[in-house]
Design a protein around this motif. Structure first.
Motif, PDB file in Angstrom:
ATOM      1  N   UNK A 254     -31.327 -15.708  30.584  1.00 27.91           N
ATOM      2  CA  UNK A 254     -29.857 -15.608  31.206  1.00 27.91           C
ATOM      3  C   UNK A 254     -28.950 -15.032  29.862  1.00 27.91           C
ATOM      4  N   UNK A 255     -28.117 -14.424  30.147  1.00 30.17           N
ATOM      5  CA  UNK A 255     -27.337 -13.880  29.189  1.00 30.17           C
ATOM      6  C   UNK A 255     -25.730 -14.109  29.087  1.00 30.17           C
ATOM      7  N   UNK A 266     -32.264 -18.348  26.927  1.00 28.20           N
ATOM      8  CA  UNK A 266     -30.971 -17.221  26.678  1.00 28.20           C
ATOM      9  C   UNK A 266     -31.663 -16.163  26.222  1.00 28.20           C
ATOM     10  N   UNK A 267     -31.116 -15.065  26.840  1.00 31.28           N
ATOM     11  CA  UNK A 267     -31.720 -13.554  26.777  1.00 31.28           C
ATOM     12  C   UNK A 267     -31.777 -13.148  25.201  1.00 31.28           C
ATOM     13  N   UNK A 296     -24.340  -4.925  30.790  1.00 28.25           N
ATOM     14  CA  UNK A 296     -25.602  -4.039  30.545  1.00 28.25           C
ATOM     15  C   UNK A 296     -25.482  -2.918  29.530  1.00 28.25           C
ATOM     16  N   UNK A 297     -24.594  -2.208  29.500  1.00 27.97           N
ATOM     17  CA  UNK A 297     -24.513  -0.919  28.466  1.00 27.97           C
ATOM     18  C   UNK A 297     -24.104  -1.643  26.991  1.00 27.97           C
ATOM     19  N   UNK A 298     -23.273  -2.462  26.934  1.00 25.80           N
ATOM     20  CA  UNK A 298     -22.947  -3.014  25.517  1.00 25.80           C
ATOM     21  C   UNK A 298     -23.735  -4.215  25.068  1.00 25.80           C
ATOM     22  N   UNK A 299     -23.829  -5.418  25.930  1.00 30.81           N
ATOM     23  CA  UNK A 299     -24.555  -6.395  25.527  1.00 30.81           C
ATOM     24  C   UNK A 299     -26.051  -6.209  25.295  1.00 30.81           C
ATOM     25  N   UNK A 303     -25.995  -4.694  21.604  1.00 30.73           N
ATOM     26  CA  UNK A 303     -26.038  -5.923  21.007  1.00 30.73           C
ATOM     27  C   UNK A 303     -27.782  -6.426  20.649  1.00 30.73           C
ATOM     28  N   UNK A 304     -28.220  -6.199  21.844  1.00 35.21           N
ATOM     29  CA  UNK A 304     -29.733  -6.883  21.740  1.00 35.21           C
ATOM     30  C   UNK A 304     -30.514  -5.830  21.145  1.00 35.21           C
ATOM     31  N   UNK A 305     -30.006  -4.568  20.929  1.00 37.29           N
ATOM     32  CA  UNK A 305     -30.997  -3.537  20.061  1.00 37.29           C
ATOM     33  C   UNK A 305     -30.677  -3.798  18.778  1.00 37.29           C
TER      34      UNK A 305
END
Length: 339
Positions: A254-255, A266-267, A296-299, A303-305
């Motif tokens: 979950x993000x 937490x994702x 999706x696009x940003x987080x 950010x996860x990248x």
């Protein structure tokens, strides 16, 4: 049914987006969003102080920079794809239906869109939120806002609400088709990342006031059928069974949490953990989001990248949201005609 009086009005509702990435418009959006008592479910005065004096003033400038990165030539992706789906669905349903689109927050707003629908004097109205899994903070809030408007009408037609469809075959098929261009064997681990909620909000679903102990991770029952956590796990079970994924290959997470008292795992922490464990490529599904957006696009995409690279990973690949996928439109059509 040739006259407009015999027609059915369909109202699609998505979450919403600022009118532009300017600080002022982002501030206005966040203020409306975060002052919703179903989103931040704490006492009124405390919510007003927290949102209007602390969160919004500090968060709006930072969020505006992120929205500028998100914005495209067509504007907000969430609004662009929602409007495209509205048009496609209107074409699919034919002359006896007219499809309208509203956003729970900002524009096009629910009050103004419903006023347009009232003037058309529809015989029936079908309300469908674009949230597959029910949550009070999304679906509940949107349906409450619709009811608050319709209850003022002198003439109230037949109204049908569709609250969730987390397991609808066409919804599942559309996600699988989105994922079909990726070879799952090329990825070290797969995440099914859903928007997070405070634990207290899923606790409120139950008569005993506690989500824990209701088989949410493994089964849908009469008690947990409207528990967001349970339906997120249910969507994942259906998808992973069809994908042939062993439980060791994926994680439900979950993000977008605001504090530690939100649904776990937490994702971002799973992304960090997998990087530390030596994973090089992650594939991330986001089945709670039907249109690509900031989350999706940003987080996930940006950010996860960054988090993954910081801890030894190489690539976080987002499976795109349904957006304007024809099967997603067919799913909505089936819900309206047959649910």
């Amino acid at each position: 049914m040739n006259s407009i009086n015999g027609k059915t009005g369909v109202l699609l509702i998505n979450l919403g987006t600022p009118d532009s990435p300017s600080v002022g418009n982002v501030r206005s959006y966040l203020s409306q969003f975060l002052n919703d008592p179903r989103v931040i479910d704490i006492p009124w005065l405390l919510r007003k102080i927290l949102v209007n004096l602390i969160i919004v003033p500090f968060r709006a400038p930072k969020s505006a920079k992120i929205y500028k990165d998100l914005w495209t030539d067509e504007g907000s992706p969430l609004l662009y794809y929602s409007e495209k789906v509205r048009h496609m669905l209107d074409e699919e349903l034919g002359d006896d239906y007219t499809v309208h689109l509203a956003m729970r927050y900002k524009n096009p707003g629910i009050p103004s869109v419903l006023e347009e629908m009232r003037k058309r004097n529809y015989q029936r109205i079908v309300v469908v939120t674009m949230f597959p899994q029910y949550a009070s903070a999304s679906t509940g809030s949107a349906l409450e806002a619709v009811m608050d408007e319709i209850k003022k009408w002198w003439v109230i037609p037949d109204v049908k609400f569709i609250s969730q469809y987390y397991d609808h075959p066409l919804f599942i098929e559309a996600i699988l088709d989105r994922a079909s261009k990726y070879n799952l064997d090329e990825y070290d681990h797969i995440l099914f990342s859903y928007h997070g909620l405070p634990v207290r909000q899923v606790d409120k679903v139950y008569n005993n006031g506690v989500c824990e102990g209701h088989e949410c991770e493994s089964n849908i029952t009469e008690e947990n059928q409207y528990c967001y956590k349970a339906t997120c796990y249910a969507t994942t079970r259906i998808l992973t069974e069809k994908l042939g994924l062993d439980e060791s290959r994926y994680t439900v997470c979950f993000q977008s949490r605001l504090d530690k008292n939100w649904l776990e795992p937490f994702s971002d922490k799973i992304v960090e953990q997998k990087g530390k464990e030596g994973a090089k490529k992650l594939l991330v599904f986001s089945p709670a989001f039907t249109a690509d957006c900031l989350e999706t696009i940003i987080e996930i995409g940006d950010e996860y990248q960054e988090i993954f690279e910081e801890h030894g990973g190489e690539k976080v690949q987002l499976v795109e949201s349904l957006n304007d996928h024809p099967l997603w439109v067919e799913c909505l059509k089936d819900l309206i005609l047959n649910r």
